[in-house]
Design an enzyme around this catalytic site. Structure first.
Site, mmCIF file in Angstrom:
data_model
loop_
_atom_site.group_PDB
_atom_site.id
_atom_site.type_symbol
_atom_site.label_atom_id
_atom_site.label_comp_id
_atom_site.label_asym_id
_atom_site.label_seq_id
_atom_site.Cartn_x
_atom_site.Cartn_y
_atom_site.Cartn_z
ATOM 1 N N HIS A 34 0.823 -1.219 0.000
ATOM 2 C CA HIS A 34 0.000 0.000 0.000
ATOM 3 C C HIS A 34 0.855 1.267 0.000
ATOM 4 C CE1 HIS A 34 -3.992 -1.831 0.302
ATOM 5 N NE2 HIS A 34 -3.381 -2.778 0.984
ATOM 6 N N THR A 35 2.050 1.141 -0.510
ATOM 7 C CA THR A 35 2.914 2.325 -0.631
ATOM 8 C C THR A 35 2.932 2.849 -2.060
ATOM 9 O OG1 THR A 35 4.713 0.746 -0.843
ATOM 10 C CG2 THR A 35 4.499 1.837 1.276
ATOM 11 N N GLY A 121 -7.601 -14.461 -7.007
ATOM 12 C CA GLY A 121 -7.987 -13.896 -5.708
ATOM 13 C C GLY A 121 -6.997 -14.191 -4.601
ATOM 14 N N LEU A 124 -1.914 -12.460 -5.994
ATOM 15 C CA LEU A 124 -0.743 -12.649 -6.863
ATOM 16 C C LEU A 124 -0.907 -11.908 -8.185
ATOM 17 C CD1 LEU A 124 -0.013 -16.435 -6.284
ATOM 18 C CD2 LEU A 124 1.054 -14.469 -5.236
ATOM 19 N N SER A 126 -3.253 -11.827 -10.686
ATOM 20 C CA SER A 126 -3.585 -12.476 -11.949
ATOM 21 C C SER A 126 -4.155 -11.440 -12.922
ATOM 22 C CB SER A 126 -4.582 -13.609 -11.726
ATOM 23 O OG SER A 126 -5.659 -13.160 -10.950
ATOM 24 N N SER A 127 -4.883 -10.452 -12.400
ATOM 25 C CA SER A 127 -5.475 -9.469 -13.310
ATOM 26 C C SER A 127 -4.397 -8.623 -13.982
ATOM 27 C CB SER A 127 -6.502 -8.588 -12.600
ATOM 28 O OG SER A 127 -5.904 -7.910 -11.542
ATOM 29 N N GLU A 159 -7.073 -1.250 -15.630
ATOM 30 C CA GLU A 159 -7.587 -1.696 -14.321
ATOM 31 C C GLU A 159 -8.454 -0.596 -13.695
ATOM 32 O OE1 GLU A 159 -6.543 -4.798 -12.857
ATOM 33 O OE2 GLU A 159 -7.796 -4.454 -11.096
ATOM 34 N N ASP A 171 1.809 -3.851 -9.528
ATOM 35 C CA ASP A 171 1.543 -5.199 -10.043
ATOM 36 C C ASP A 171 1.959 -5.328 -11.506
ATOM 37 O OD1 ASP A 171 0.410 -5.340 -7.578
ATOM 38 O OD2 ASP A 171 -1.658 -5.357 -8.275
ATOM 39 N N TYR A 221 -10.283 -1.100 -0.687
ATOM 40 C CA TYR A 221 -9.014 -0.651 -1.285
ATOM 41 C C TYR A 221 -9.128 0.813 -1.700
ATOM 42 C CZ TYR A 221 -4.899 -0.477 -4.267
ATOM 43 O OH TYR A 221 -3.698 -0.133 -4.827
#
Ligand code: GLA
Length: 395
Positions: A34-35, A121, A124, A126-127, A159, A171, A221
């Protein structure tokens, strides 16, 4: 192998061999949670679990997509890209829409199949792997001349605008810039980065997947992001140089504590401390002090649990059990929640000789406490998104 199954399925559906093949990995994050959207540092890496794409160009503007893992398909026209009711299709459509917004021309339609072994979910990404892989594939197929950095930014926009999550850049950056046995220290302010070797003879990266995915993930989020922004607005009044939490320190925060709610204070505290922890963890890597690195991971978890409040009972249990297993014998150097939170995986640094015992211990404990099966994965750090040349050249 997984790739072979997809390859055969492609031939079965489209009656020809694919000319294009791309592998897009999922990612882990060693520290720096979360940085990214606070312009701080992260330390992710691409892993040996990936989404694979096989495709051929068509002579018209139609696109056929088959999602192997879901056994579901979708078709659309290149000049009519809209959001779909099928959430999985939006990851692909989003990338096409963002490419088109950038003025890139996808000359023809295509036949595509994709699927992979990145657990869904599980935190990792995946999206991000799907988005990065799709962008990379189209770049290769249609010579779009897009740099890696542009690709990461396009995947992030996809996204934001099609999947509705205001994620940071970590990501997709990891999925695209990954490099075997190296972690990436990324400065999310200017997107400069540095690789650090991360391959240790005695310790491995081991993931424990809680199997929990709360449906609040997206809304919570986005809310965390807003809370950080609110913290910045308050700090700015006293310290105009603070543009993001990257610019703040604990002295500034304490001095403004009475101007903000305790929730905002805790969120800011966590982020300020976590940005500092990434720096210290990287120094530890430079001096090969993996023990200190692991301690920082435990500290991150505490912050995520109590200050950022993105953990959940199952994940807290897994971190506690990892500590118990380690029992001050350095069997597990560090363990923490990984990714956005509210479920997903813990990431653990486990001594190689103890991996089997650790896995058995964790599975049994989790079963007893929650009556759920824990999925465990040892992961290796791999290269980022790439063409699978053997396929391209064998056709
Ligand atoms: C999700 C987001 C990332 C990052 C992490 C938390 O994975 O997609 O951008 O914010 O959560 O570190």
């Amino acid at each position: 192998m997984y790739e072979d199954l997809l390859y055969s399925k492609f031939i079965e559906i489209y009656h020809e061999k694919p000319s294009f093949a791309v592998r897009a990995p999922g990612r882990i994050n060693l520290i720096g949670e979360h940085t990214d959207y606070n312009e701080g540092f992260v330390l992710p890496a691409a892993i040996d679990k990936a989404i694979y794409f096989y495709a051929n160009k068509r002579h018209d503007k139609k696109c056929f997509v088959f999602a192997y893992d879901l056994n579901d398909s979708f078709e659309f026209q290149l000049d009519q890209i809209n959001k779909s009711d099928k959430s999985w299709a939006n990851f692909l459509l989003g990338v096409i829409a963002e490419l088109q917004n950038e003025g890139k021309t996808i000359e023809s339609g295509f036949d595509l199949i994709f699927g992979g072994n990145v657990p869904l979910g599980a935190g990792l990404s995946s999206s991000a792997a799907i988005e990065s892989g799709m962008g990379y594939l189209l770049n290769t197929m249609f010579d779009l001349n897009i740099s890696k950095l542009e690709l990461a930014l396009i995947a992030q926009k996809a996204e934001h605008n099609f999947a509705g999550v205001k994620c940071g850049i970590m990501d997709m950056f990891a999925s695209i810039y990954g490099s075997e046995n190296q972690v990436i220290k990324l400065d999310c302010r200017d997107l400069s980065f540095k690789y650090y070797p991360f391959h240790h003879d005695n310790y491995s990266i081991f993931l424990c997947n809680s199997g929990v995915k709360h449906n609040l993930v997206e809304s919570e989020y986005n809310r965390r992001r807003e809370e950080c922004e609110e913290g910045v607005r308050i700090l700015q009044k006293a310290f105009p140089q603070v543009d993001s939490l990257r610019d703040a320190n604990m002295y500034m925060l304490r001095s403004q504590a009475d101007k903000m709610s305790s929730t905002i204070y805790k969120r800011c505290k966590y982020v300020i401390e976590e940005i500092e922890r990434v720096k210290l963890a990287c120094e530890a890597l430079e001096s090969d002090n993996l023990e200190y690195f692991g301690q920082k991971m435990f500290e991150t978890h505490e912050g995520l649990q109590y200050d950022y409040e993105v953990s959940c009972p199952e994940i807290d249990f897994l971190v506690e059990k990892a500590k118990e297993f380690s029992n001050d014998k350095h069997l597990v150097l560090g363990a923490r929640l990984m990714g956005g939170g509210f479920g997903g995986c813990t990431i653990n640094l486990v001594q190689n000789d103890s991996i089997e015992a650790f896995q058995n211990f964790m599975i049994a404990a989790y079963q007893t406490e929650f009556q759920r099966t824990l999925q465990c994965h040892e992961v290796k750090i791999s290269n980022g998104v790439e063409n699978m040349e053997s396929v391209v050249f064998s056709v």
